[in-house]
Write a protein that holds these residues in place. Structure first.
Motif, PDB file in Angstrom:
ATOM      1  N   THR A  23       0.709   4.991   1.854  1.00  0.00           N
ATOM      2  CA  THR A  23      -0.019   5.856   2.782  1.00  0.00           C
ATOM      3  C   THR A  23       0.602   7.253   2.780  1.00  0.00           C
ATOM      4  O   THR A  23       1.734   7.444   2.322  1.00  0.00           O
ATOM      5  N   ASP A  28       0.852  -1.189   0.000  1.00  0.00           N
ATOM      6  CA  ASP A  28       0.000   0.000   0.000  1.00  0.00           C
ATOM      7  C   ASP A  28       0.884   1.235   0.000  1.00  0.00           C
ATOM      8  O   ASP A  28       2.101   1.145   0.246  1.00  0.00           O
ATOM      9  N   ILE A  75       0.994   0.665  -6.311  1.00  0.00           N
ATOM     10  CA  ILE A  75       0.613  -0.283  -5.262  1.00  0.00           C
ATOM     11  C   ILE A  75       0.529  -1.675  -5.879  1.00  0.00           C
ATOM     12  O   ILE A  75      -0.143  -1.876  -6.899  1.00  0.00           O
TER      13      ILE A  75
END
Length: 672
Positions: free
Chosen positions: A328, A326, A371
């Motif tokens: 962030t 991921d 991602i």
């Protein structure tokens, strides 16, 4: 004294000399001349005679290496000359640029370089008076280090007595743990069910910070000395000659250093060691390149953080492949949005890495990071994990491009990007993330150091509306804290006491804690000493700030900008109203009003009425500055007995010389 008593005393002196010489042969030269059994017998005799005659135990006795006491803690000790950190070069082009800067700073003079192995350990400073080891410290923050004298006494590569009675010598080096000792230590810890050390550097640092010296003594540490920090006497003229002299005095100096006539020779030496480094019995993480001439070093000087005449060439970092799970985004204390890759955990340079910084939106776009990508990860400078590249050829079609959010993930205010900047920022000055990160920095170690105020507690305080900025911390009540998660009666009371105690912290800690852009902990200390109060600093002009040698235009501009904003002035006013200290540690009036303000002194030789520290304090209390070297900018040289080369240099440059009587008269004239 009876004949029998004198014989025992003579035997003790003989044993100490003999054992010290054997230690030198074994731990410094790696050339033992007796067997371990013979050495043990000598040591046992020494220990027996000293136990029977404790009044004759001396600080330079080999018996003082064995450890045995438990210390209460480590005192903070000022370095005579700051132990600056080195700038880093991560490739040959960086070294060529360093060479260009050096030659430009020396007006095209011929330059020799010394290249040394960069030992991966803990930087230390050793003090010797009349040839006797009296103090040893860590580098610390560069200005103050931890006093670890008792632990350093257990390191057999460090001489307790030099081969010459130098009046005063401070020498700098690196304490480290050999690779085989590191392996054995971790094997023992594994068997005992204890946590393992990640690498030899961490093991060495942890061993030297033990409060029980017996633990340090058991860790088989060693040390290499790499520089003269401060010397009362004539300097050796060049760094290479200084290393040779240190070896003659009895220090362990790494033999793998080379004098190079130009940068091409430096580069060739670096390439050679990049291949050979794994064959060494100790860990290195690069090489250090220094200008050889000490006179040229002095003329090149230093920036706020590092010398201009030296640089660390860091070996290419270890790399590993992982998957980006991921991406962030975190909002920092200045409002900058920073993307980070969340990784499939991977082992890298002795640690488990599960997160890597992506820096900014442009980096993500340039490297086409998505991602789900397979990515090559490395530690930049062996410290911060980063994504080097991704592998587009291995994509399955399920990977997702990353898009920087247009609204703040914390407060949903618009995200803006100023022209010419790579950073995206939250446009809301009152964003809770900015408040949270600002408060976290304010309470952190090195700033106000409020124990018990971790990230989770700060987050709760902001979420509950109890804290908006650092000044609100000083309004907290017991009833506010007891209702928070994981806060009981004891922890709530302890936190209130820690907040109250922080009011007495230094002005430098407060300045660093405010988070003024570009003002780190060392700049904060310099500003606190120079201006002496928050009020004086707030009133300082750009010109006054840039007159300080270590404060450049960028830092000065940031300070002026910070104090021009109404919300910052309001914060400081509320902190002052809460009782937070706003005065400097040494000066309690405007530095410009002090009689010796702007004057630079050098103290050389031995003074009858002052120790070196007392003379320095007397000068600084009156606004003066004390330097360790004579230059055209020196105003006075205070001359005691046996002054050495500094007096000669002062005469050459026409600097005013003061004998001790003149110095006392000057101080009395300007006594505060």
């Amino acid at each position: 004294m009876s004949d029998g008593t004198q014989r025992i005393k003579n035997r003790l002196e003989e044993l100490r000399r003999e054992i010290n010489q054997h230690n030198y042969q074994y731990y410094v030269l790696d050339q033992p001349t007796i067997t371990d059994d013979q050495y043990d017998r000598l040591m046992q005799e020494l220990l027996r005679l000293e136990a029977e005659n404790p009044e004759w135990v001396t600080s330079d006795s080999p018996s003082q290496r064995v450890g045995g006491q438990v210390q209460k803690g480590f005192a903070s000790v000022p370095h005579r000359i700051p132990m600056l950190s080195l700038g880093n070069a991560f490739g040959e082009q960086d070294l060529k640029e360093f060479d260009r800067r050096v030659r430009s700073g020396l007006d095209g003079e011929e330059v020799e370089y010394v290249v040394e192995l960069k030992i991966d350990g803990l930087a230390i400073s050793l003090w010797y008076e009349k040839g006797i080891f009296i103090r040893g410290t860590t580098r610390g923050d560069g200005e103050f280090g931890e006093d670890i004298t008792a632990n350093l006494r257990t390191v057999k590569a460090i001489p307790l007595r030099l081969k010459e009675d130098i009046p005063f010598l401070e020498v700098r080096g690196e304490a480290f743990m050999p690779k085989d000792s590191f392996v054995k230590l971790n094997e023992m810890r594994e068997e005992a069910g204890e946590a393992l050390f990640a690498n030899p550097r961490n093991a060495a640092a942890g061993s030297l910070r033990q409060l029980d010296t017996r633990i340090t003594a058991s860790r088989n540490l060693s040390a290499f000395m790499y520089a003269i920090g401060y010397l009362e006497g004539p300097d050796p003229g060049s760094h290479a000659r200084g290393l040779a002299w240190l070896r003659e005095l009895g220090f362990r100096v790494n033999s793998q250093h080379k004098v190079c006539e130009d940068m091409e020779e430096v580069l060739e030496y670096c390439r050679r060691w990049q291949e050979k480094r794994f064959d060494l019995p100790y860990a290195i993480d690069g090489l250090v390149i220094k200008v050889n001439s000490l006179q040229q070093q002095q003329r090149l000087g230093a920036t706020l953080k590092s010398p201009r005449w030296a640089i660390a060439y860091k070996f290419p970092a270890e790399q590993a492949v992982s998957t980006i799970r991921d991406i962030t985004v975190r909002v920092g204390r200045t409002g900058v949005l920073t993307p980070s890759a969340i990784l499939e955990p991977v082992q890298l340079a002795g640690t488990t890495v599960s997160k890597a910084t992506l820096h900014n939106e442009d980096i993500v776009r340039q490297k086409d990071i998505r991602i789900g990508d397979k990515a090559l990860i490395q530690k930049a400078g062996d410290i911060i994990p980063e994504v080097v590249r991704v592998y587009p050829e291995e994509r399955t079609g399920e990977e997702k491009p990353f898009v920087m959010p247009t609204t703040c993930p914390e407060c949903h205010a618009p995200v803006v990007r100023m022209e010419g900047e790579a950073a995206c920022r939250c446009s809301n000055r009152n964003c809770p993330a900015i408040s949270r990160e600002g408060v976290i920095h304010f309470v952190s170690r090195g700033a106000m150091d409020i124990l018990g105020l971790g990230e989770s507690i700060v987050t709760q305080l902001i979420r509950e509306g109890l804290v908006r900025d650092p000044a609100d911390l000083y309004r907290l009540q017991y009833e506010d804290l007891i209702c928070l998660e994981r806060m009981g009666a004891r922890s709530s009371q302890n936190l209130l006491e820690a907040v109250e105690a922080s009011k007495k912290n230094t002005l430098a800690q407060l300045l660093f804690g405010l988070g003024i852009r570009h003002v780190g902990d060392r700049a904060a200390k310099i500003l606190a000493r120079r201006f002496g109060s928050m009020k004086a600093l707030m009133e300082a002009t750009l010109e006054e700030l840039t007159e300080i040698p270590e404060i450049g235009v960028k830092i000065a501009g940031s300070i002026v900008d910070y104090f021009s904003k109404a919300e910052n002035l309001d914060l400081i006013q509320r902190l002052a109203a809460a009782g937070v200290n706003m005065e400097g540690e040494k000066e309690h009036r405007d530095a410009g009003e002090l009689p010796l303000s702007g004057k630079t002194f050098v103290v050389t030789g031995t003074l009858e009425g002052f120790s070196r520290q007392e003379a320095q304090k007397a000068i600084e209390e009156r606004g003066g500055k004390v330097s360790g070297s004579v230059s055209k900018k020196t105003d006075y040289v205070v001359v005691g007995e046996n002054p050495g080369s500094k007096q000669e240099k002062a005469l050459q440059l026409g600097v005013v010389l003061l004998n001790e009587a003149d110095f006392v008269a000057l101080l009395n004239r300007f006594s505060s």
